[in-house]
Design an enzyme around this catalytic site. Structure first.
Site, PDB file in Angstrom:
ATOM      1  N   PRO A 344      45.453  45.074  37.667  1.00  0.00           N
ATOM      2  CA  PRO A 344      44.437  46.140  37.756  1.00  0.00           C
ATOM      3  C   PRO A 344      43.193  45.615  38.472  1.00  0.00           C
ATOM      4  O   PRO A 344      42.513  44.716  37.975  1.00  0.00           O
ATOM      5  CB  PRO A 344      44.149  46.481  36.290  1.00  0.00           C
ATOM      6  CG  PRO A 344      44.574  45.272  35.522  1.00  0.00           C
ATOM      7  CD  PRO A 344      45.680  44.639  36.283  1.00  0.00           C
ATOM      8  N   ASP A 520      41.232  40.493  38.933  1.00  0.00           N
ATOM      9  CA  ASP A 520      42.305  41.003  38.073  1.00  0.00           C
ATOM     10  C   ASP A 520      41.685  41.225  36.699  1.00  0.00           C
ATOM     11  O   ASP A 520      41.381  40.262  35.983  1.00  0.00           O
ATOM     12  CB  ASP A 520      43.440  39.981  38.018  1.00  0.00           C
ATOM     13  CG  ASP A 520      44.618  40.454  37.164  1.00  0.00           C
ATOM     14  OD1 ASP A 520      44.458  41.433  36.406  1.00  0.00           O
ATOM     15  OD2 ASP A 520      45.691  39.827  37.254  1.00  0.00           O
ATOM     16  N   HIS A 521      41.491  42.490  36.335  1.00  0.00           N
ATOM     17  CA  HIS A 521      40.739  42.800  35.112  1.00  0.00           C
ATOM     18  C   HIS A 521      41.497  42.450  33.836  1.00  0.00           C
ATOM     19  O   HIS A 521      40.939  42.523  32.735  1.00  0.00           O
ATOM     20  CB  HIS A 521      40.362  44.286  35.086  1.00  0.00           C
ATOM     21  CG  HIS A 521      39.025  44.561  34.471  1.00  0.00           C
ATOM     22  ND1 HIS A 521      38.389  43.666  33.641  1.00  0.00           N
ATOM     23  CD2 HIS A 521      38.201  45.638  34.546  1.00  0.00           C
ATOM     24  CE1 HIS A 521      37.242  44.164  33.234  1.00  0.00           C
ATOM     25  NE2 HIS A 521      37.095  45.361  33.769  1.00  0.00           N
ATOM     26  N   ARG A 522      42.771  42.056  33.954  1.00  0.00           N
ATOM     27  CA  ARG A 522      43.489  41.576  32.774  1.00  0.00           C
ATOM     28  C   ARG A 522      42.967  40.204  32.341  1.00  0.00           C
ATOM     29  O   ARG A 522      43.061  39.839  31.164  1.00  0.00           O
ATOM     30  CB  ARG A 522      44.985  41.454  33.070  1.00  0.00           C
ATOM     31  CG  ARG A 522      45.679  42.756  33.431  1.00  0.00           C
ATOM     32  CD  ARG A 522      47.117  42.503  33.833  1.00  0.00           C
ATOM     33  NE  ARG A 522      47.209  41.558  34.955  1.00  0.00           N
ATOM     34  CZ  ARG A 522      48.358  41.052  35.405  1.00  0.00           C
ATOM     35  NH1 ARG A 522      49.502  41.374  34.799  1.00  0.00           N
ATOM     36  NH2 ARG A 522      48.361  40.222  36.424  1.00  0.00           N
TER      37      ARG A 522
END
Length: 548
Positions: A344, A520-522
């Protein structure tokens, strides 16, 4: 003796390659390790060397053709021990028996089958009992004209077949085909055919024009072509083609698309005819005049369905250009798709005022040039990024989804995206934290040059922990770059230009560098992205801090 050379496995997981360019022609003398061709895979452009000292006998693949790994692409005429020993002997007339020193090949009781390779056929011409005597150029002409050399009487010395013999045979076959034109013509119905005098007999091929008859038992095609045929609901063995390779029918994506379009057009025509027939039957009660009008409309409808190219508004001069989606371009697309739909993405934008950086680079540039190095802004950015990564290690990490662990990398290998004619490539500068500015500039310059010349290796584009992309080199300020998966961040650089900046309530012109960070928002939070960018900006605005 004739030796075959098959397309080698040129990289991990590579099943096929596009033959980009031949560097030799039939008859050329080659030495071992001489480059004979260039092949593009989904990894890179690879030079293919000759494994033999000898003469090029035949090229078995065309430029632009997709060749599966393991297929024969070229044959070489290589002197054998017996031939080398016989080179000192006096040449014998063609009609005389060969010297005993030459090896006697096994007898050939049967004519060569269609599935035998041309390389084996070339070897026959050196055998005393061979039935076909023709040089490679004549064999190529025979394939182009569709002539079976076994049916040609050679007029050359010792029965050797000449180009004139092949052309004469082809002309005779053409005259024979003209005599057959009086036979009942085949009528096509949605891809199946029958003669006007009755049903097609057993084994009769589907009439598809001049192409190779459909309904084959074996067809050669690249994996992508077979996949396209499956998507269109077609049997690859039914797709007509006029191309052959090694005596077998060879189907390309264009053949599949053309056949699929023809099938759809035929089905639309059949549907229109059935519909028109029903309307005609109903209209019979209203009078013969109306029936004739209905029939005319139905015929016009069928014609329109069968000939979509004549539709109103179609342009006969401006056709869409289709370019194969393969090689490096396809690899880039697959990597971008994987990254975008796996991680994401969130982008953070900011701007650095870099007047001091511009001045420092101008001061150091002459010193770098004395050492033969062109000093750009990129080494300064790389140094600032590495210092910031050490303070915010989560941006130098990766997510091991299988183990469900975040891996904090201890190496600082920076990938730098480079635009080439083949697409975007990302060479990797390793151990950036251990190198000075001039060394970084020199190493990066070499990598960029090799990437643009398509000479970079796969190893030089692997193992990065963080990536930089300089879209400002071609203009622009901000972007939303796609992460080089499995990394967790990428920093985009805009163009360094003078822009209006407010200082002490006044608008002044300053050199600014726009920054676009995708994460990468994870793994990376927005706060970490902001703090990391602020640290990079601080180092670029005060570049002498990089010397500490």
């Amino acid at each position: 003796m004739i030796e075959e050379f098959r397309l080698p496995d040129v990289g991990e997981g590579v099943a096929e390659g596009e033959l980009v360019e031949w560097h030799v022609e039939p008859g050329d003398e080659v030495v071992e390790d001489q480059v004979v061709a260039e092949v593009e895979t989904d990894k890179a452009l690879v030079e293919v060397p000759s494994p033999y000292n000898g003469t090029v006998a035949e090229l078995l693949a065309e430029e632009g053709e997709i060749v599966p790994v393991g297929d024969v692409i070229i044959t070489f005429e290589v002197p054998g021990e017996d031939e080398q020993a016989g080179e000192t002997a006096e040449p014998e007339p063609a009609a005389e028996p060969r010297p005993e020193s030459e090896a006697e090949p096994e007898p050939e009781p049967e004519p060569a089958s269609e599935t035998e390779t041309d390389a084996a056929a070339d070897a026959e011409e050196h055998a005393p009992d061979a039935r076909v005597f023709a040089p490679p150029s004549v064999r190529r002409l025979a394939r182009e004209l569709g002539v079976d050399l076994a049916t040609v009487d050679g007029s050359g010395p010792g029965g050797r077949i000449t180009e004139g013999d092949v052309r004469a045979t082809a002309e005779g076959a053409a005259e024979a085909s003209e005599d057959e034109e009086s036979a009942p013509a085949a009528v096509s119905f949605g891809g199946r055919s029958a003669t006007s005098g009755g049903d097609a007999g057993d084994g009769q091929a589907v009439e598809t024009g001049d192409a190779t008859p459909a309904g084959r038992s074996r067809t050669l095609a690249a994996p992508a072509t077979r996949k396209l045929a499956e998507e269109e609901g077609l049997d690859i063995d039914d797709v007509p083609t006029d191309e052959e390779r090694e005596g077998e029918a060879f189907v390309t994506p264009d053949h599949v698309r053309a056949y699929a379009d023809a099938q759809r057009a035929a089905q639309e025509a059949d549907a229109a005819a059935v519909s028109a027939a029903g309307e005609g039957a109903a209209a019979t009660e209203t009078g013969a005049g109306e029936t004739e009008a209905s029939d005319a409309e139905a015929a016009a409808s069928a014609d329109a369905a069968a000939a979509p190219e004549a539709a109103p508004g179609a342009s006969s001069g401006d056709e869409d250009e289709r370019v194969p989606y393969r090689g490096v371009r396809r690899a880039i697309g697959e990597q971008m798709q994987r990254s975008k739909y796996t991680a994401p993405h969130v982008s953070h934008h900011d701007t650095a005022v870099v007047d001091d950086l511009v001045a420092l680079r101008a001061e150091l540039k002459p010193h770098a040039e004395e050492r033969g190095v062109s000093l750009t802004y990129m080494p300064f950015v790389m140094a600032a990024v590495v210092k910031a990564l050490k303070e915010f290690p989560v941006l130098n990490a990766m997510l091991d989804e299988e183990a469900e662990e975040i891996v904090y990398r201890k190496e600082y290998h920076l990938g730098v995206a480079v635009a080439t004619e083949a697409g975007l490539m990302v060479p990797v500068v390793r151990d950036v934290d251990r190198k000075g500015g001039v060394e970084l500039a020199s190493e990066l310059g070499g990598l960029v040059e090799r990437a643009r010349e398509r000479k970079i290796t796969r190893e030089e584009m692997q193992g990065s922990t963080f990536t930089l992309t300089n879209f400002g080199a071609i203009g622009g300020e901000y972007a939303t770059p796609i992460i080089n998966y499995p990394e967790v961040a990428i920093l985009g650089l805009g163009a360094i230009e003078q822009r209006p900046v407010v200082e002490n309530g006044e608008v002044v012109a300053r050199h600014t560098l726009p920054l676009s960070l995708s994460i990468d928002h994870r793994v990376v939070d927005g706060a970490d992205a902001g703090r990391f960018t602020n640290r990079v900006i601080e180092l670029l605005e005060n570049p002498r801090l990089l010397l500490l």
